[in-house]
Scaffold this motif. Structure first.
Motif, PDB file in Angstrom:
ATOM      1  N   ALA A   7      22.044 -12.809  67.441  1.00 46.37           N
ATOM      2  CA  ALA A   7      23.281 -12.030  67.458  1.00 46.37           C
ATOM      3  C   ALA A   7      23.834 -11.786  66.060  1.00 46.37           C
ATOM      4  CB  ALA A   7      24.340 -12.746  68.302  1.00 46.37           C
ATOM      5  N   TYR A   8      24.646 -10.740  65.991  1.00 47.25           N
ATOM      6  CA  TYR A   8      25.384 -10.388  64.777  1.00 47.25           C
ATOM      7  C   TYR A   8      26.019 -11.645  64.174  1.00 47.25           C
ATOM      8  CZ  TYR A   8      28.901  -8.333  61.746  1.00 47.25           C
ATOM      9  OH  TYR A   8      29.670  -8.008  60.665  1.00 47.25           O
ATOM     10  N   GLY A   9      25.953 -11.756  62.856  1.00 44.35           N
ATOM     11  CA  GLY A   9      26.537 -12.890  62.161  1.00 44.35           C
ATOM     12  C   GLY A   9      25.509 -13.899  61.685  1.00 44.35           C
ATOM     13  N   GLY A  95      22.894   2.003  68.862  1.00 43.49           N
ATOM     14  CA  GLY A  95      23.286   0.667  69.264  1.00 43.49           C
ATOM     15  C   GLY A  95      22.229  -0.296  68.761  1.00 43.49           C
ATOM     16  N   CYS A  96      22.396  -1.569  69.063  1.00 49.57           N
ATOM     17  CA  CYS A  96      21.468  -2.579  68.572  1.00 49.57           C
ATOM     18  C   CYS A  96      21.491  -3.767  69.522  1.00 49.57           C
ATOM     19  CB  CYS A  96      21.898  -3.002  67.164  1.00 49.57           C
ATOM     20  SG  CYS A  96      20.855  -4.265  66.426  1.00 49.57           S
ATOM     21  N   LEU A  97      20.319  -4.303  69.832  1.00 51.35           N
ATOM     22  CA  LEU A  97      20.249  -5.460  70.718  1.00 51.35           C
ATOM     23  C   LEU A  97      20.965  -6.670  70.128  1.00 51.35           C
ATOM     24  CD1 LEU A  97      16.525  -5.162  71.887  1.00 51.35           C
ATOM     25  CD2 LEU A  97      18.589  -4.452  73.123  1.00 51.35           C
ATOM     26  N   SER A  98      21.063  -6.762  68.799  1.00 52.36           N
ATOM     27  CA  SER A  98      21.767  -7.865  68.154  1.00 52.36           C
ATOM     28  C   SER A  98      23.282  -7.661  68.129  1.00 52.36           C
ATOM     29  CB  SER A  98      21.262  -8.050  66.712  1.00 52.36           C
ATOM     30  OG  SER A  98      19.927  -8.490  66.720  1.00 52.36           O
ATOM     31  N   ILE A  99      23.726  -6.464  68.479  1.00 53.34           N
ATOM     32  CA  ILE A  99      25.154  -6.123  68.472  1.00 53.34           C
ATOM     33  C   ILE A  99      25.470  -5.458  69.816  1.00 53.34           C
ATOM     34  CG2 ILE A  99      27.008  -4.969  67.198  1.00 53.34           C
ATOM     35  CD1 ILE A  99      25.114  -4.835  64.778  1.00 53.34           C
ATOM     36  N   PRO A 100      25.402  -6.204  70.921  1.00 51.69           N
ATOM     37  CA  PRO A 100      25.547  -5.581  72.238  1.00 51.69           C
ATOM     38  C   PRO A 100      26.912  -4.941  72.457  1.00 51.69           C
ATOM     39  CG  PRO A 100      25.505  -7.981  72.426  1.00 51.69           C
ATOM     40  CD  PRO A 100      25.213  -7.645  70.999  1.00 51.69           C
ATOM     41  N   GLY A 162      37.041  -7.428  65.131  1.00 56.86           N
ATOM     42  CA  GLY A 162      37.286  -8.408  66.189  1.00 56.86           C
ATOM     43  C   GLY A 162      36.125  -8.495  67.176  1.00 56.86           C
ATOM     44  N   LYS A 163      35.586  -7.338  67.571  1.00 55.90           N
ATOM     45  CA  LYS A 163      34.442  -7.334  68.495  1.00 55.90           C
ATOM     46  C   LYS A 163      33.217  -7.988  67.853  1.00 55.90           C
ATOM     47  CE  LYS A 163      35.667  -3.222  71.155  1.00 55.90           C
ATOM     48  NZ  LYS A 163      35.262  -1.873  71.545  1.00 55.90           N
ATOM     49  N   LEU A 164      32.990  -7.686  66.573  1.00 52.98           N
ATOM     50  CA  LEU A 164      31.837  -8.266  65.885  1.00 52.98           C
ATOM     51  C   LEU A 164      31.980  -9.781  65.746  1.00 52.98           C
ATOM     52  CD1 LEU A 164      31.313  -5.523  63.146  1.00 52.98           C
ATOM     53  CD2 LEU A 164      29.870  -5.951  65.156  1.00 52.98           C
ATOM     54  N   THR A 165      33.194 -10.241  65.448  1.00 50.06           N
ATOM     55  CA  THR A 165      33.456 -11.687  65.362  1.00 50.06           C
ATOM     56  C   THR A 165      33.201 -12.347  66.712  1.00 50.06           C
ATOM     57  OG1 THR A 165      35.053 -11.381  63.584  1.00 50.06           O
ATOM     58  CG2 THR A 165      35.207 -13.439  64.836  1.00 50.06           C
ATOM     59  N   ASN A 166      33.654 -11.698  67.778  1.00 43.98           N
ATOM     60  CA  ASN A 166      33.420 -12.244  69.120  1.00 43.98           C
ATOM     61  C   ASN A 166      31.933 -12.331  69.442  1.00 43.98           C
ATOM     62  OD1 ASN A 166      36.097 -12.741  69.718  1.00 43.98           O
ATOM     63  ND2 ASN A 166      36.404 -10.794  70.770  1.00 43.98           N
ATOM     64  N   PHE A 180      23.406 -17.222  69.293  1.00 43.37           N
ATOM     65  CA  PHE A 180      24.644 -16.919  68.602  1.00 43.37           C
ATOM     66  C   PHE A 180      24.846 -17.845  67.409  1.00 43.37           C
ATOM     67  CE2 PHE A 180      25.167 -15.607  73.004  1.00 43.37           C
ATOM     68  CZ  PHE A 180      25.507 -14.269  72.833  1.00 43.37           C
ATOM     69  N   PRO A 181      25.162 -17.294  66.232  1.00 47.59           N
ATOM     70  CA  PRO A 181      25.257 -18.128  65.034  1.00 47.59           C
ATOM     71  C   PRO A 181      26.466 -19.049  65.002  1.00 47.59           C
ATOM     72  CG  PRO A 181      25.879 -15.870  64.530  1.00 47.59           C
ATOM     73  CD  PRO A 181      25.350 -15.880  65.946  1.00 47.59           C
ATOM     74  N   LYS A 182      27.557 -18.666  65.655  1.00 47.65           N
ATOM     75  CA  LYS A 182      28.782 -19.456  65.555  1.00 47.65           C
ATOM     76  C   LYS A 182      29.195 -20.044  66.891  1.00 47.65           C
ATOM     77  CE  LYS A 182      30.352 -16.777  61.644  1.00 47.65           C
ATOM     78  NZ  LYS A 182      31.321 -15.829  61.128  1.00 47.65           N
ATOM     79  N   LEU A 183      28.262 -20.150  67.826  1.00 50.21           N
ATOM     80  CA  LEU A 183      28.591 -20.692  69.133  1.00 50.21           C
ATOM     81  C   LEU A 183      28.769 -22.199  69.020  1.00 50.21           C
ATOM     82  CD1 LEU A 183      28.967 -19.893  72.086  1.00 50.21           C
ATOM     83  CD2 LEU A 183      26.542 -20.344  72.438  1.00 50.21           C
ATOM     84  N   LYS A 184      29.901 -22.649  69.526  1.00 47.49           N
ATOM     85  CA  LYS A 184      30.199 -24.092  69.451  1.00 47.49           C
ATOM     86  C   LYS A 184      30.001 -24.736  70.787  1.00 47.49           C
ATOM     87  CE  LYS A 184      33.266 -23.430  65.676  1.00 47.49           C
ATOM     88  NZ  LYS A 184      34.277 -23.783  64.848  1.00 47.49           N
TER      89      LYS A 184
END
Length: 184
Positions: A7-9, A95-100, A162-166, A180-184
């Motif tokens: 994913a993005y990020g 569009g992009c699969l990494s940025i749904p 905001g969407k990209l951060t999400n 996801f890079p920032k999934l906690k």
């Protein structure tokens, strides 16, 4: 094997990928896995960085798109180099699969000349036009560490922040497995 789409990020998406040495990578297996991953996500293109591999490889299959008379292309591109981009720039929503779930108009040139190797490491120099050229340019950007959102205006980027951060935090719905890079 179906890989999760990065994913993005994730830093791999913003890193220029390395050339593939056929002695170090099982290219045929990776190409097969990437096609399988791409089809599972209903994509028409997928680059190795999108599956977490910083390698100069992408696959495309334009068959699912009904774009009139343009020939359909299903290929793997290994260690590609753009030789020439020509023609008028034209806009199309990408569009992009990494940025749904995000789509924006991107301007790209209509003609492309590309040098690349296939999965048997045979060298090719080929020309592409229209939608196929666009898909190749989009995927080529991935191996250069460029995302389609890098081609949009600063204002549109701010509106999408905001969407990209999400997306980077895993707060997005996709019909395929993602990392996801920032999934906690």
């Amino acid at each position: 094997m179906i890989y999760p789409i990065v994913a993005y990020g994730h830093p791999v998406l913003k890193t220029k990928a390395k050339d593939i040495d056929p002695e170090e990578v099982d290219v045929k297996q990776l190409v097969n896995d990437m096609f399988e991953t791409m089809y599972n996500a209903n994509g028409v293109g997928l680059a190795a960085p999108q599956v977490g591999k910083s390698l100069r490889l992408f696959v495309i299959d334009t068959d699912p798109i009904d774009d009139g008379d343009e020939p359909k292309v299903k290929k793997a591109f290994i260690n590609p180099q753009i030789i020439e981009e020509a023609g008028e720039e034209w806009a199309m929503e990408e569009g992009c699969l990494s940025i749904p779930n995000i789509r924006e108009d991107v301007f790209r040139q209509e003609h492309l000349k590309l040098q690349y190797f296939d999965e048997d490491f045979n060298e090719h120099v080929e020309e592409f036009d229209g939608f196929t050229a666009r898909v190749i340019q989009h995927e080529y950007d991935h191996i250069e560490g460029i995302l389609f959102t890098d081609h949009i205006s600063a204002l549109k980027k701010r509106l999408l922040k905001g969407k990209l951060t999400n997306i980077s935090k895993g707060k997005v719905k996709a019909d395929y497995k993602m990392a996801f890079p920032k999934l906690k």
